[in-house]
Design an enzyme around this catalytic site. Sequence first.
Site, mmCIF file in Angstrom:
data_model
loop_
_atom_site.group_PDB
_atom_site.id
_atom_site.type_symbol
_atom_site.label_atom_id
_atom_site.label_comp_id
_atom_site.label_asym_id
_atom_site.label_seq_id
_atom_site.Cartn_x
_atom_site.Cartn_y
_atom_site.Cartn_z
ATOM 1 N N MET A 118 47.586 44.974 44.254
ATOM 2 C CA MET A 118 47.080 44.834 45.630
ATOM 3 C C MET A 118 47.922 43.820 46.391
ATOM 4 O O MET A 118 48.360 42.819 45.819
ATOM 5 C CB MET A 118 45.636 44.358 45.598
ATOM 6 C CG MET A 118 44.714 45.251 44.783
ATOM 7 S SD MET A 118 43.010 44.724 44.915
ATOM 8 C CE MET A 118 42.236 45.814 43.716
ATOM 9 N N ASP A 136 38.263 56.411 40.237
ATOM 10 C CA ASP A 136 38.408 54.954 40.188
ATOM 11 C C ASP A 136 37.391 54.270 41.098
ATOM 12 O O ASP A 136 37.428 54.436 42.309
ATOM 13 C CB ASP A 136 39.843 54.619 40.652
ATOM 14 C CG ASP A 136 40.201 53.158 40.497
ATOM 15 O OD1 ASP A 136 39.380 52.374 40.015
ATOM 16 O OD2 ASP A 136 41.336 52.810 40.877
ATOM 17 N N GLY A 158 40.117 47.596 46.723
ATOM 18 C CA GLY A 158 40.243 46.168 47.025
ATOM 19 C C GLY A 158 39.568 45.287 45.997
ATOM 20 O O GLY A 158 40.082 44.236 45.642
ATOM 21 N N GLY A 194 33.796 46.092 40.712
ATOM 22 C CA GLY A 194 32.362 45.822 40.762
ATOM 23 C C GLY A 194 31.604 46.423 41.936
ATOM 24 O O GLY A 194 30.471 46.027 42.215
ATOM 25 N N HIS A 243 48.429 51.544 39.660
ATOM 26 C CA HIS A 243 47.823 51.973 40.922
ATOM 27 C C HIS A 243 48.291 51.032 42.026
ATOM 28 O O HIS A 243 47.833 49.893 42.110
ATOM 29 C CB HIS A 243 46.294 51.944 40.747
ATOM 30 C CG HIS A 243 45.528 52.283 41.973
ATOM 31 N ND1 HIS A 243 44.171 52.034 42.089
ATOM 32 C CD2 HIS A 243 45.905 52.864 43.144
ATOM 33 C CE1 HIS A 243 43.751 52.441 43.273
ATOM 34 N NE2 HIS A 243 44.789 52.934 43.940
ATOM 35 N N HIS A 247 44.962 50.684 33.120
ATOM 36 C CA HIS A 247 45.008 50.804 34.581
ATOM 37 C C HIS A 247 45.326 49.440 35.197
ATOM 38 O O HIS A 247 44.598 48.467 34.992
ATOM 39 C CB HIS A 247 43.651 51.310 35.085
ATOM 40 C CG HIS A 247 43.640 51.691 36.527
ATOM 41 N ND1 HIS A 247 44.117 52.899 37.004
ATOM 42 C CD2 HIS A 247 43.201 51.020 37.624
ATOM 43 C CE1 HIS A 247 43.967 52.959 38.314
ATOM 44 N NE2 HIS A 247 43.420 51.828 38.722
ATOM 45 N N ASP A 297 45.870 47.456 38.605
ATOM 46 C CA ASP A 297 45.620 47.498 40.047
ATOM 47 C C ASP A 297 46.508 46.493 40.767
ATOM 48 O O ASP A 297 46.352 45.290 40.615
ATOM 49 C CB ASP A 297 44.143 47.176 40.321
ATOM 50 C CG ASP A 297 43.247 48.348 39.983
ATOM 51 O OD1 ASP A 297 43.524 49.462 40.476
ATOM 52 O OD2 ASP A 297 42.281 48.162 39.229
ATOM 53 N N MET A 337 48.365 49.657 45.490
ATOM 54 C CA MET A 337 47.658 49.556 46.786
ATOM 55 C C MET A 337 48.477 48.614 47.655
ATOM 56 O O MET A 337 48.058 47.500 47.980
ATOM 57 C CB MET A 337 46.232 49.024 46.543
ATOM 58 C CG MET A 337 45.343 50.057 45.853
ATOM 59 S SD MET A 337 43.869 49.332 45.095
ATOM 60 C CE MET A 337 44.524 48.910 43.488
ATOM 61 N N MET A 389 39.496 57.830 44.803
ATOM 62 C CA MET A 389 38.819 56.536 44.928
ATOM 63 C C MET A 389 37.341 56.774 45.197
ATOM 64 O O MET A 389 36.975 57.426 46.175
ATOM 65 C CB MET A 389 39.422 55.708 46.059
ATOM 66 C CG MET A 389 40.846 55.226 45.828
ATOM 67 S SD MET A 389 41.118 54.388 44.253
ATOM 68 C CE MET A 389 39.966 53.016 44.364
ATOM 69 N N SER A 425 40.533 49.204 33.701
ATOM 70 C CA SER A 425 41.228 48.404 34.726
ATOM 71 C C SER A 425 41.241 46.943 34.306
ATOM 72 O O SER A 425 40.186 46.329 34.108
ATOM 73 C CB SER A 425 40.508 48.541 36.067
ATOM 74 O OG SER A 425 40.971 47.525 36.939
HETATM 75 C C1 DX5 Z 1 39.535 49.011 43.185
HETATM 76 C C2 DX5 Z 1 40.371 49.251 41.947
HETATM 77 C C3 DX5 Z 1 39.589 49.712 40.749
HETATM 78 C C4 DX5 Z 1 38.500 48.813 40.317
HETATM 79 C C5 DX5 Z 1 37.606 49.466 39.305
HETATM 80 O O1 DX5 Z 1 40.393 48.752 44.243
HETATM 81 O O2 DX5 Z 1 41.320 50.242 42.210
HETATM 82 O O3 DX5 Z 1 40.448 50.000 39.671
HETATM 83 O O4 DX5 Z 1 38.988 47.612 39.808
HETATM 84 O O5 DX5 Z 1 36.693 48.536 38.937
HETATM 85 P P1 DX5 Z 1 35.162 48.851 38.667
HETATM 86 O O6 DX5 Z 1 35.138 49.698 37.458
HETATM 87 O O7 DX5 Z 1 34.615 47.494 38.468
HETATM 88 O O8 DX5 Z 1 34.592 49.534 39.883
HETATM 89 ZN ZN ZN Z 2 42.650 51.281 40.614
#
Ligand code: DX5
Ligand code: ZN
Length: 219
Positions: free
Chosen positions: A38, A176, A143, A146, A67, A34, A36, A69, A138, A9
């Site tokens: 948002m 994820d 969101g 970490g 992805h 990946h 993300d 969101m 998920m 990601s």
């Molecule tokens: C969360 C994201 C993930 C996230 C994964 O909303 O969809 O892709 O960034 O990050 P780590 O690996 O840090 O949990």
């Molecule tokens: Zn993601």
Amino acid sequence: MKKIQVSPSILSANFSKLGEDIKRLEQNGADMIHVDVMDGHFVPNLTIGPPVIKSLRKYTKLPFDVHLMIDPVHKYIKDYSDAGADIITFHPEATENILETINLIKSLDKKVGISLNPDTEITAAEEHLDKIDLVLIMSVYPGFGGQKFINKVVKKVEDLDQIRKERKLNFKIEIDGGINFETSKIAVEAGVDILVSGTTVFKENNGDLKRNIKTLKQI
Ligand code: DX5
Ligand code: ZN
């Protein structure tokens, strides 16, 4: 033994050097990228949109695993497709008609994923499992990167894998959130094929991408 894929990601990448980081991911064993997306509404954070994805497209030949969101998602699908997404994953809660959104993504010749939040049951996607390419489980509330892996989703992966076997379906199971060198093993054992990882890939072992991606694939 089945081949595990890693989809790093870029949420954990250096945002001022995204192109370079994507190149480094390709050189160091990533299977896809990946991304993300948002919207500050479906999830409480804002990230990047189509123009950024478009500008990143030339840095790698790897598939962009996008992805989304965002809510509503349907009207933005074409923008992400045009920007260079290869896999487009959406959350069922973010569309009024899941089947129409699946069909739209397919009509654009892209792979389709449905993402299930930790509290969303398999039933939300079940009738569509024969039409999609992947289910993104998920393992954190979406969101932020970490966060800590939510153990209860392991059962959902096992159930999904069972359904896949029983119905002889071919969709991939991707996971994820909170994937590290321990939770990756638990996930793969339960039936996961593709591991998304931001923090572990970019931050472990002083950011040694090659070592981190390789270690995640070892089961
Ligand atoms: C969360 C994201 C993930 C996230 C994964 O909303 O969809 O892709 O960034 O990050 P780590 O690996 O840090 O949990
Ligand atoms: Zn993601």
